[in-house]
Scaffold this motif. Structure first.
Motif, PDB file in Angstrom:
ATOM      1  N   GLY A 182     120.367  25.444  37.520  1.00 24.26           N
ATOM      2  CA  GLY A 182     119.661  26.317  36.595  1.00 24.26           C
ATOM      3  C   GLY A 182     118.878  27.386  37.328  1.00 24.26           C
ATOM      4  O   GLY A 182     118.917  27.505  38.544  1.00 24.26           O
ATOM      5  N   ALA A 183     118.164  28.187  36.576  1.00 27.39           N
ATOM      6  CA  ALA A 183     117.406  29.303  37.148  1.00 27.39           C
ATOM      7  C   ALA A 183     116.312  28.783  38.060  1.00 27.39           C
ATOM      8  O   ALA A 183     115.603  27.830  37.731  1.00 27.39           O
ATOM      9  N   ARG A 184     116.179  29.435  39.213  1.00 23.12           N
ATOM     10  CA  ARG A 184     115.163  29.034  40.174  1.00 23.12           C
ATOM     11  C   ARG A 184     113.935  29.906  40.011  1.00 23.12           C
ATOM     12  O   ARG A 184     114.031  31.096  39.690  1.00 23.12           O
ATOM     13  N   PRO A 185     112.728  29.369  40.259  1.00 24.34           N
ATOM     14  CA  PRO A 185     111.528  30.208  40.232  1.00 24.34           C
ATOM     15  C   PRO A 185     111.571  31.203  41.380  1.00 24.34           C
ATOM     16  O   PRO A 185     112.235  30.976  42.391  1.00 24.34           O
ATOM     17  N   PRO A 186     110.870  32.326  41.234  1.00 23.70           N
ATOM     18  CA  PRO A 186     110.854  33.308  42.327  1.00 23.70           C
ATOM     19  C   PRO A 186     110.144  32.754  43.551  1.00 23.70           C
ATOM     20  O   PRO A 186     109.356  31.794  43.461  1.00 23.70           O
ATOM     21  N   GLU A 244     123.389  32.953  54.944  1.00 24.63           N
ATOM     22  CA  GLU A 244     124.553  32.987  54.055  1.00 24.63           C
ATOM     23  C   GLU A 244     125.219  31.611  53.991  1.00 24.63           C
ATOM     24  O   GLU A 244     125.659  31.161  52.926  1.00 24.63           O
ATOM     25  N   GLU A 245     125.308  30.946  55.128  1.00 22.41           N
ATOM     26  CA  GLU A 245     125.888  29.601  55.153  1.00 22.41           C
ATOM     27  C   GLU A 245     125.031  28.634  54.338  1.00 22.41           C
ATOM     28  O   GLU A 245     125.554  27.792  53.604  1.00 22.41           O
ATOM     29  N   LEU A 246     123.717  28.757  54.440  1.00 22.49           N
ATOM     30  CA  LEU A 246     122.821  27.876  53.698  1.00 22.49           C
ATOM     31  C   LEU A 246     122.990  28.044  52.196  1.00 22.49           C
ATOM     32  O   LEU A 246     122.824  27.092  51.428  1.00 22.49           O
ATOM     33  N   LYS A 247     123.296  29.260  51.779  1.00 20.80           N
ATOM     34  CA  LYS A 247     123.512  29.512  50.346  1.00 20.80           C
ATOM     35  C   LYS A 247     124.660  28.661  49.821  1.00 20.80           C
ATOM     36  O   LYS A 247     124.617  28.182  48.677  1.00 20.80           O
ATOM     37  N   HIS A 248     125.697  28.456  50.627  1.00 24.32           N
ATOM     38  CA  HIS A 248     126.888  27.712  50.200  1.00 24.32           C
ATOM     39  C   HIS A 248     126.851  26.240  50.614  1.00 24.32           C
ATOM     40  O   HIS A 248     127.681  25.459  50.151  1.00 24.32           O
ATOM     41  N   CYS A 278     112.772  38.069  52.607  1.00 21.86           N
ATOM     42  CA  CYS A 278     113.564  38.961  51.764  1.00 21.86           C
ATOM     43  C   CYS A 278     114.990  38.442  51.589  1.00 21.86           C
ATOM     44  O   CYS A 278     115.542  38.436  50.477  1.00 21.86           O
ATOM     45  N   ARG A 279     115.594  37.998  52.695  1.00 20.03           N
ATOM     46  CA  ARG A 279     116.972  37.480  52.623  1.00 20.03           C
ATOM     47  C   ARG A 279     117.023  36.186  51.808  1.00 20.03           C
ATOM     48  O   ARG A 279     117.986  35.949  51.064  1.00 20.03           O
ATOM     49  N   MET A 280     116.003  35.346  51.939  1.00 21.20           N
ATOM     50  CA  MET A 280     115.959  34.118  51.131  1.00 21.20           C
ATOM     51  C   MET A 280     115.934  34.460  49.646  1.00 21.20           C
ATOM     52  O   MET A 280     116.636  33.841  48.835  1.00 21.20           O
ATOM     53  N   GLU A 281     115.134  35.462  49.277  1.00 23.52           N
ATOM     54  CA  GLU A 281     115.048  35.861  47.873  1.00 23.52           C
ATOM     55  C   GLU A 281     116.380  36.417  47.385  1.00 23.52           C
ATOM     56  O   GLU A 281     116.845  36.087  46.280  1.00 23.52           O
ATOM     57  N   GLU A 282     117.022  37.239  48.206  1.00 24.91           N
ATOM     58  CA  GLU A 282     118.317  37.818  47.833  1.00 24.91           C
ATOM     59  C   GLU A 282     119.379  36.739  47.629  1.00 24.91           C
ATOM     60  O   GLU A 282     120.237  36.847  46.740  1.00 24.91           O
ATOM     61  N   LEU A 283     119.321  35.686  48.453  1.00 27.99           N
ATOM     62  CA  LEU A 283     120.364  34.651  48.436  1.00 27.99           C
ATOM     63  C   LEU A 283     120.024  33.465  47.534  1.00 27.99           C
ATOM     64  O   LEU A 283     120.815  32.530  47.407  1.00 27.99           O
TER      65      LEU A 283
END
Length: 606
Positions: free
Chosen positions: A51-55, A489-493, A514-519
């Motif tokens: 589900g949606a994650r908090p910011p 990017e690997e952590l995202k998957h 910033c990259r954590m927020e984007e991913l």
């Protein structure tokens, strides 16, 4: 015999000369290369289903009240004094003489008290496992964990260090003069660089004395792991492989791995694949078989048996990971470990001969690593293997990878360290991430800039090999961000992969956030850790911790006199970092003035 031993290292298939302390860890079967993409999609789908994650929490690195909420005013004043002294070139140029003179004038007892009030108190947690516990618990209460590191070093003269290094990095055959070294000059001992502490400002250095000393180092690491396990349920402990065995083995093994990798690049160039990224180099197996046969390394029948669908899949191509797996003890290729000498054109064995005693020393080193990893598993502590000089690092990275294969089954227990000032840092990290995907174990990494730059540059220039370091600070900065982006990017998957961002650079920390927020990576997932040294950059560590990000301090401990070499280098490191980056001192002044202005000078952390 020596050849079989060195190859057996690649699967920890070493003969045991003494029983290990805990039961073996079960190992899952490797995952086929073709299945890795599907597995990553499944993992990604599971995360999306949450589900949606908090910011991401907002972190303000300029809010001094929050940054220093855990510190009393006298501690801020001490930090300001120590960091200011560290930025004084005149003082640092003579700091060893000043320390010696002060100890003579004050006596040992008063000298120890002075050090604990100043430099020791700033950068070292305490003398033993009991005395460091209050600081660890205090930092934990404010959201900051600990990476324990016993900071004791031998206080050797440069001549003593040089003698030990030359003795321990030279084989018996070379010492007796009955044979010349077949290793490349980068992987040979050189007297001018025998003292590995020279030019190194932020890493502890071990010199080999004997096997009993290595056992003593292992016992110290075991106590450190146990202390970390008692202090918290999510701690780290740091180890160095040069503390666990004779460095000659690391040099020879690094030489083997480098030559084997270079042989692959030579074959790639023949197939018109030169200049591609490591993971993009895919050799045609049929063409490769023909080239190897022409070199006379083995018969065509033998060569064809190495490259089968069972070992390489059915793609008809071979990449660098496949190539590295060919020096596995399960293959017949192990008895043909020869490569062409680029100068003479002659085939030469990859490994020079070990004596029986040298083979026993190598075996004991691997056992010590195994014992430490099993103890870490037992007490629930993550083990962080520090990076070292480039002439040791290929072996250190490969041995760490083997520990990861064995112990990172359910979660990352072993973390490898990647030095982003190296030109090949991106290739190294992409290869290891891909290997973890294919084989189904959990990737764990610590990203650092590197601690040996001045020494590495000087050694390469003096001995005559290519400088392994990026040409500029900006190039290293870009490499760090490139490697970090790839891992994130690997952590995202892959929800089980983890990374430690070990950096004092505020820009890098902001880039990571910033990259954590984007991913869509959230601190609650505890996949991205941050790390700084004790006594430095509290304005980064504590705001991150109080905002809910996993953040750790690298916490050295040990008796005052025995950690003086560490303190000397810490002062020198601060001279380079703090002289140009005065932001931390500015923030300390700002907070002290705020407390004075608001009548809160006697602030007590709650």
């Amino acid at each position: 015999m020596a050849l079989r031993c060195i190859v057996s290292v690649l699967r920890f298939g070493t003969p045991r000369v003494a029983p290990l302390s805990t039961a073996p860890v079960a190992r899952e079967q490797p995952v086929a290369r073709e299945q890795s993409a599907a597995g990553r999609e499944a993992t990604s789908g599971c995360r999306a289903a949450e589900g949606a994650r908090p910011p991401l929490p907002v972190v303000d690195f300029g809010n001094t009240q929050e940054a220093y909420r855990s510190r009393r005013s006298w501690e801020l004043a001490r930090s300001l004094l120590v960091l200011r002294l560290c930025a004084s070139p005149a003082l640092l140029a003579h700091h060893e003489q000043l320390l010696h003179l002060t100890r003579r004038l004050l006596g040992q007892s008063l000298f120890d008290k002075l050090m604990k009030m100043t430099f020791y108190g700033q950068f070292v947690a305490g003398e033993d496992q009991e005395s460091i516990r209050p600081l660890i618990q205090h930092n934990r209460a404010f959201g900051v964990g600990s990476i324990l590191d016993y900071g004791v070093e031998e206080d050797l003269s440069p001549q003593e260090a040089e003698h030990k290094e030359m003795e321990s990095c030279t084989s018996a055959v070379e010492r007796e003069g009955s044979g010349t070294s077949k290793r490349e000059k980068q992987y040979q001992a050189h007297r001018a660089f025998g003292d590995r502490r020279d030019g190194v400002i932020s890493a502890r250095t071990y010199f080999y004395a004997n096997e009993a000393k290595c056992d003593s180092h292992m016992e110290t690491f075991l106590r450190c792991i146990e202390a970390s396990g008692r202090a918290s349920d999510d701690g780290f402990s740091a180890i160095k492989l040069t503390a666990l065995g004779r460095p000659q083995f690391l040099l020879q093994f690094s030489d083997v791995l480098t030559k084997w990798r270079r042989f692959f690049h030579q074959m790639a160039a023949e197939q018109g694949k030169a200049g591609l990224a490591a993971m993009d180099m895919k050799l045609e197996v049929a063409v490769l078989q023909e080239s190897v046969a022409k070199m006379g390394i083995a018969s065509r029948t033998e060569i064809e048996s190495w490259f089968t669908a069972e070992t390489l899949g059915v793609s008809g191509t071979l990449d660098l990971l496949d190539w590295s797996s060919l020096i596995d003890s399960r293959t017949e290729l192990s008895k043909h470990l020869v490569v062409p000498n680029m100068q003479t054109g002659q085939l030469e064995p990859l490994l020079s001969q070990f004596t029986e005693e040298e083979e026993r020393q190598m075996t004991r080193m691997l056992q010590r690593m195994d014992i430490l990893a099993k103890k870490a598993t037992e007490v629930g502590v993550r083990l962080m293997v520090d990076a070292e000089q480039t002439y040791f690092q290929p072996a250190i990275s490969r041995l760490t990878l083997e520990m990861q294969r064995k112990f990172n089954i359910e979660k990352p227990l072993i973390f490898n360290t990647y030095q982003c000032y190296l030109k090949d840092a991106y290739d190294n990290i992409t290869l290891d991430v891909e290997l973890a995907r294919r084989e189904g174990w959990c990737f764990g990494a610590k990203l650092v800039r590197g601690a040996y730059m001045a020494q590495e540059r000087a050694r390469a220039a003096e001995i005559g090999y290519e400088d392994p370091i990026n040409p500029t600070y900006e190039a290293t900065h870009a490499m760090y961000h490139r490697c970090l982006s790839y891992v994130l990017e690997e952590l995202k998957h892959n929800a089980k992969a983890k990374v430690m961002v070990a950096s004092h650079n505020e820009d890098t920390v902001r880039f990571t956030l910033c990259r954590m927020e984007e991913l869509g990576l959230h601190p609650a997932d505890r996949q991205v850790y941050f790390g700084q040294l004790l006594g430095m950059c509290d304005q980064i560590s504590f705001p991150l911790g109080q905002a809910g990000f996993p953040v750790y301090k690298y916490v050295p401990y040990g008796p005052v006199m025995e950690v003086l070499p560490y303190l000397s280098r810490r002062a020198l490191e601060n001279s380079g970092v703090m002289k140009g980056a005065w932001r931390e001192r500015q923030l300390l002044w700002q907070e002290l003035k705020r407390r004075l202005r608001t009548g809160n000078l006697f602030h007590r952390p709650a």
